[in-house]
Design an enzyme around this catalytic site. Structure first.
Site, PDB file in Angstrom:
ATOM      1  N   GLY A  87      10.719  24.781 -33.827  1.00 57.28           N
ATOM      2  CA  GLY A  87      12.622  24.554 -33.841  1.00 57.28           C
ATOM      3  C   GLY A  87      13.027  23.522 -32.652  1.00 57.28           C
ATOM      4  O   GLY A  87      12.165  23.029 -31.561  1.00 57.28           O
ATOM      5  N   GLN A 109      18.438  18.562 -27.420  1.00 58.05           N
ATOM      6  CA  GLN A 109      17.225  18.085 -26.820  1.00 58.05           C
ATOM      7  C   GLN A 109      16.561  16.739 -27.478  1.00 58.05           C
ATOM      8  O   GLN A 109      15.820  16.687 -26.327  1.00 58.05           O
ATOM      9  CB  GLN A 109      16.322  18.901 -27.597  1.00 58.05           C
ATOM     10  N   CYS A 158       9.257  25.891 -25.053  1.00 58.55           N
ATOM     11  CA  CYS A 158      10.125  25.114 -25.614  1.00 58.55           C
ATOM     12  C   CYS A 158       9.675  23.591 -24.831  1.00 58.55           C
ATOM     13  O   CYS A 158       9.058  23.184 -24.064  1.00 58.55           O
ATOM     14  CB  CYS A 158      11.614  25.137 -24.288  1.00 58.55           C
ATOM     15  N   LEU A 159       9.896  22.575 -25.956  1.00 59.27           N
ATOM     16  CA  LEU A 159       9.582  20.662 -25.638  1.00 59.27           C
ATOM     17  C   LEU A 159      10.476  20.766 -25.131  1.00 59.27           C
ATOM     18  O   LEU A 159       9.746  19.575 -24.054  1.00 59.27           O
ATOM     19  CB  LEU A 159       9.639  20.410 -27.053  1.00 59.27           C
ATOM     20  N   HIS A 197      17.003  31.477 -29.785  1.00 57.34           N
ATOM     21  CA  HIS A 197      16.372  30.152 -28.518  1.00 57.34           C
ATOM     22  C   HIS A 197      16.761  29.146 -28.496  1.00 57.34           C
ATOM     23  O   HIS A 197      17.485  28.175 -28.101  1.00 57.34           O
ATOM     24  CB  HIS A 197      14.911  30.152 -28.928  1.00 57.34           C
ATOM     25  N   GLU A 198      17.275  28.525 -30.152  1.00 54.39           N
ATOM     26  CA  GLU A 198      18.502  27.783 -30.512  1.00 54.39           C
ATOM     27  C   GLU A 198      19.553  26.993 -30.482  1.00 54.39           C
ATOM     28  O   GLU A 198      20.248  26.958 -29.575  1.00 54.39           O
ATOM     29  CB  GLU A 198      17.909  27.066 -31.613  1.00 54.39           C
ATOM     30  N   HIS A 215      20.391  26.834 -26.866  1.00 57.31           N
ATOM     31  CA  HIS A 215      19.724  25.402 -26.657  1.00 57.31           C
ATOM     32  C   HIS A 215      21.604  24.906 -26.598  1.00 57.31           C
ATOM     33  O   HIS A 215      21.996  24.141 -25.882  1.00 57.31           O
ATOM     34  CB  HIS A 215      19.216  24.717 -27.192  1.00 57.31           C
TER      35      HIS A 215
HETATM   36  O1  GNR Z   1       8.124  24.966 -30.525  1.00 61.32           O
HETATM   37  C1  GNR Z   1       8.248  26.474 -29.982  1.00 61.32           C
HETATM   38  N1  GNR Z   1       8.006  27.368 -30.219  1.00 61.32           N
HETATM   39  C2  GNR Z   1       8.451  28.327 -29.832  1.00 61.32           C
HETATM   40  C3  GNR Z   1       7.942  29.281 -29.804  1.00 61.32           C
HETATM   41  C4  GNR Z   1       8.262  30.885 -29.222  1.00 61.32           C
HETATM   42  C5  GNR Z   1       9.857  30.535 -29.153  1.00 61.32           C
HETATM   43  C6  GNR Z   1      10.738  29.898 -29.493  1.00 61.32           C
HETATM   44  C7  GNR Z   1      10.098  28.500 -29.848  1.00 61.32           C
HETATM   45  S1  GNR Z   1      10.799  27.245 -30.190  1.00 61.32           S
HETATM   46  C8  GNR Z   1       9.628  25.550 -29.731  1.00 61.32           C
HETATM   47  C9  GNR Z   1      10.579  24.092 -29.837  1.00 61.32           C
HETATM   48  C10 GNR Z   1      11.799  24.437 -29.059  1.00 61.32           C
HETATM   49  O2  GNR Z   1      12.454  23.558 -27.341  1.00 61.32           O
HETATM   50  N2  GNR Z   1      13.180  23.969 -30.087  1.00 61.32           N
HETATM   51  O3  GNR Z   1      14.544  24.283 -28.691  1.00 61.32           O
HETATM   52 NI    NI Z   2      13.753  25.082 -27.035  1.00 65.47          NI
END
Ligand code: GNR
Ligand code: NI
Length: 173
Positions: free
Chosen positions: A46, A51, A93-94, A135-136, A139
C-alpha cells in the site's frame, strides 16, 4: 509513469493532514500511476500520496502475490463503520524502513471512496485488506503505525531512523 522518492520518518511532511481531492482528473490519475509504480518497486502492499510528498487524500493498495496485479485505488476514503472486534497484524511501513511491530485494529471496516474514474464506491473489507486500508487512512491524518506503540518502543525506532538518516546524508552529499 515514474518512481518517486519515499519519505521516511522522521520527516515533518509525514505528519501533515492530507487534503480532499476536489476533482478526479488526469493529474490525479498520473499521481496514482506513479504511486503504484513506486509501491511495486519498493516493494510494498500500500502507499499513501503523502509518502511521496503529495498531501492529497489518495491511496493505492495491491495485495496480490501472483504475477497478475490487482491494483486498488482509493480517493477521499472515509470509514463508515468499523467492527467491534480487533485483529492483530505485524505491520511495516515504507516510511519506517526495516521496522515491524504488532498493531491491533478493527478486523473489518466499511468505507466509501472515489475510484480511479471518480465514481463513488463502497467496500466492506476484512483481514489484511482492512488493516492496510486503516494503515493508509492513518497516513492521510499524519499518523504512523509506530504512534500505537509504547513511548519507549517508538522513541527507540525514531532515534534509530534519525541516526541512519544522518549516516546516509554524509554518504550521499
Ligand atoms: O508494505 C506494507 N506492508 C504492510 C504490512 C502490514 C500492514 C500494513 C502495511 S502497509 C505497508 C506499505 C506502507 O507503508 N503503506 O503506507
Ligand atoms: Ni505506511
Amino acid at each position: 509513469m515514474a518512481i518517486r522518492k519515499i519519505l521516511t520518518e522522521p520527516d515533518p511532511f509525514l505528519r501533515q493532514i492530507s487534503l480532499e481531492v476536489k476533482k478526479v482528473d488526469n493529474e490525479i490519475r498520473k499521481l496514482m500511476d506513479d504511486m503504484l509504480e513506486t509501491m511495486y518497486e519498493a516493494p510494498g502492499i500500500g502507499l499513501a500520496a503523502i509518502q511521496i510528498g503529495v498531501p492529497k487524500r489518495v491511496i493505492v493498495i495491491d495485495l496480490s502475490k501472483e504475477e497478475e496485479k490487482k491494483p486498488l485505488y482509493f480517493i477521499n476514503p472515509e470509514v463508515i463503520v468499523k467492527s467491534e472486534n480487533n485483529s492483530t497484524y505485524e505491520e511495516g511501513c515504507l516510511s519506517v524502513p526495516g521496522q515491524f511491530a504488532e498493531v491491533d485494529r478493527p478486523n473489518e471496516c466499511h468505507i466509501s471512496y472515489l475510484d480511479y474514474n471518480g465514481q463513488k464506491k463502497e467496500l466492506k473489507a476484512e483481514g489484511l485488506l482492512a488493516t492496510c486500508i486503516q494503515h493508509e487512512i492513518d497516513h492521510l491524518e499524519g499518523i504512523l503505525f509506530i504512534d500505537y506503540l509504547s513511548k519507549l518502543k517508538k522513541n527507540y525506532i525514531v532515534k534509530k531512523l534519525s541516526k541512519q538518516k544522518k549516516v546516509l546524508e554524509r554518504i550521499v552529499v
